[in-house]
Design a protein around this motif. Sequence first.
Motif, short mmCIF file in Angstrom:
data_model
loop_
_atom_site.label_atom_id
_atom_site.label_comp_id
_atom_site.label_asym_id
_atom_site.label_seq_id
_atom_site.Cartn_x
_atom_site.Cartn_y
_atom_site.Cartn_z
N ALA A 127 14.74 11.15 4.63
CA ALA A 127 13.37 11.49 5.50
C ALA A 127 12.63 10.24 6.28
O ALA A 127 11.66 10.96 6.84
CB ALA A 127 12.44 12.99 4.21
N ARG A 128 12.33 9.34 4.71
CA ARG A 128 11.10 8.66 4.91
C ARG A 128 11.65 8.32 5.63
O ARG A 128 11.00 6.75 6.25
CB ARG A 128 10.50 8.12 3.46
N MET B 222 0.75 -1.47 0.06
CA MET B 222 -0.36 0.08 -0.12
C MET B 222 0.58 1.35 -0.10
O MET B 222 0.58 1.92 -0.73
CB MET B 222 -1.05 0.55 1.11
N THR B 223 1.41 1.40 0.99
CA THR B 223 3.11 2.47 0.93
C THR B 223 3.89 2.60 0.37
O THR B 223 4.72 1.02 0.84
CB THR B 223 3.18 2.81 2.57
N SER B 224 4.06 2.59 -0.55
CA SER B 224 5.93 2.38 -0.90
C SER B 224 6.40 2.58 -0.47
O SER B 224 7.52 4.05 0.09
CB SER B 224 5.14 2.84 -2.37
N SER B 225 7.51 2.03 0.05
CA SER B 225 9.05 2.09 0.61
C SER B 225 9.96 2.69 -0.05
O SER B 225 10.30 2.40 -0.75
CB SER B 225 9.47 1.37 2.05
N THR B 226 10.16 3.95 -0.10
CA THR B 226 11.60 4.97 -0.33
C THR B 226 13.09 4.83 0.34
O THR B 226 13.05 5.67 0.90
CB THR B 226 11.21 6.18 -1.14
N HIS C 21 15.76 7.94 0.51
CA HIS C 21 15.49 8.84 1.15
C HIS C 21 15.88 8.67 2.39
O HIS C 21 14.35 8.19 3.62
CB HIS C 21 13.84 9.30 0.81
N ARG D 273 12.29 7.86 9.04
CA ARG D 273 11.92 8.91 10.26
C ARG D 273 10.70 8.05 11.08
O ARG D 273 9.50 7.39 9.84
CB ARG D 273 11.03 10.31 10.33
N ASP D 274 10.36 7.96 12.69
CA ASP D 274 9.62 7.20 13.03
C ASP D 274 8.59 8.78 13.51
O ASP D 274 9.37 9.47 14.50
CB ASP D 274 9.52 6.66 14.22
N ASP D 275 7.55 8.49 12.80
CA ASP D 275 6.59 9.65 13.17
C ASP D 275 5.49 9.77 14.51
O ASP D 275 4.40 10.05 14.44
CB ASP D 275 5.13 9.89 12.02
N ARG D 276 5.96 8.99 15.22
CA ARG D 276 5.24 8.27 16.56
C ARG D 276 4.57 9.56 17.25
O ARG D 276 2.87 10.08 17.07
CB ARG D 276 6.07 7.85 17.40
#
Lengths: 293, 299
Positions: B10-11, B1-5, B8, B13-16
């Motif tokens: 910035a991607r 579903m979400t494409s992991s890059t 990168h 991160r853990d946005d918890r």
Amino acid sequence: MRRRFSPGRVLGWTVLTVVVVGSVFPFWWMVRTAITPAADMYTDSSALLPDNPTLVNFARVLGLTSEAEARAAGGSGAHVDFARYLVNSVVYCALIAGFQTLFCAMAGYAFARLRFPGRDLVFGILISALMVPPIFTLLPNFVFVKELGLINTMAGMVAPSLLMTPFAVFFLRQFFLSLPRDVEEAAILDGNGPWGVFWRIALPMSRGPLITIGLTTIVWAWKDYLWPLLVGRAEENRLVTVALGVFLQQSPNTQPDWTGLMAASTLSVVPVLVLLVFMGRRLVQSLNFTGSK
Amino acid sequence: MTSSTPHHPARRRDDRRAAWWFLVPVLAGFGVFYGYPAVRGLWYSVTDYTMLNTPSFVGAENYSALMRDGDFWNALKVTAWYVLLNIGSQTLLALAIAALMHRLTRSVVLRATLLLPWLVPNVTVGLLWMWLLDTNLGFLNHLLGTVGIGPVGFLSDASLAMPSIAAINTWSYTGYTALLLYAGMLQIPQYLYESAAIDGAGEWRMFRRVTLPLLRPVLALVLVVSLIGSFQIFDTIAVTTKGDPVGATRAIYFFIYEEAFRFFHLGYAAAAAICLALILGVLTAVQMRLLRASRSDLA
């Protein structure tokens, strides 16, 4: 595609015309009854306009006449003040649409873009609530709001829908998933945190869907009946829909106060008509949005 | 579903922490007004709660009483009758209107006009039609009178009341449904119609061979949603017939409402609500299967 005149097209347009007349005529009859003097109800012809048009029925349901005048014009004598009920309904819709849209956009964004453990599980649980008929949670919610002492308050009326509906979260998450990531990535490289990206980039890019969900929420809130009937029956909190029901009950069963009821019904349609005139294109497009999903 | 890059930074991160703040209002709203009442509702359904007593556990008594309650079965029966009448007429009419609009016009004014009956509160619609269908002074009986048909008690005759309610709601929801179907039809590529026309196909044939098959996923989705909505018929009945005559319009929502707020059988009403949820769940599952089956049809 352009086509020549044909019997089929004439038939098609005839059917559409009948449908349009069928959709609009009942509204005309409502207005027509509202401007008929109650005393004329038995004698009036059934022409498109009443013999002696009057605005007195609007005046009395808006609470602008004395009780004696209202009674003389066909009222039951019970107090009605649709000006107040209209204000209540507008406040109710504005509160719900405003807060719900904002909060659901935040959550939709988080589910679409942020990474945190349990994200898909939490989202799945939220969405499962779409399957539950509202009356199941309505019963305990009523008991709960009663325990909080919020019966007959605006707070109690808006509480269950102020913060979220599963549909809005779902709808906005789907939209945020479809947004191109590039702009957001650039904003992150510029040093924006998740909040900055959300407020400065994602929200401004989502005006269309936000208006769609906001308008849909307003329409549904305007139509709400069962919950406000249970929680907001008192005169000062009554919404237009609840007030219409109460007005009907006050009216004698043998001969309902049709002129007054239709005047009040007309008033309940006016705000929606205004919305349709100013936002008609948006409303129609919002259906394209849901229809093509 | 979400494409992991993975390239990168910035991607990764853990946005918890941020996610928590984004979700607080919605999670609070869900917990307090969906989760908590769901648990409470389940509990009520196995108690003798009346809103005035302290609930005490009675096991499956409410459920077995429901199974023996003729009124409950009647409510399910009249609801099914209503759904059949309402969904049947509404879907067929909406399909016809959508197809005509699709082939004839793109007018926004026309679409907005068709939407009007849907935008109006059900309570207003109920009142308006109660007046139009009134036995003595109603416009429809006036019309029928001019052709010599005696006054008809649309809402007071036991066999006519539910069809009348279904007709009222069909009036109110057909335009909306038609616009949803119309939106689905706009997705169908125009060249299919052009080539069908070159092959000499008439309008009816195009509808059967192009529109209907390609519309099936949208049609199925619209059916699922309107079917679930139709089961929840309440406002129109609460305003017009209040379940009368003799229970002929006492649909399941109205049954639950009366059990809870008129007779204060809250435990009993909660059990009935759970039965309704189960029925809707099964119906949705069945329809979703059909939906998936039709989706493969599209490719």
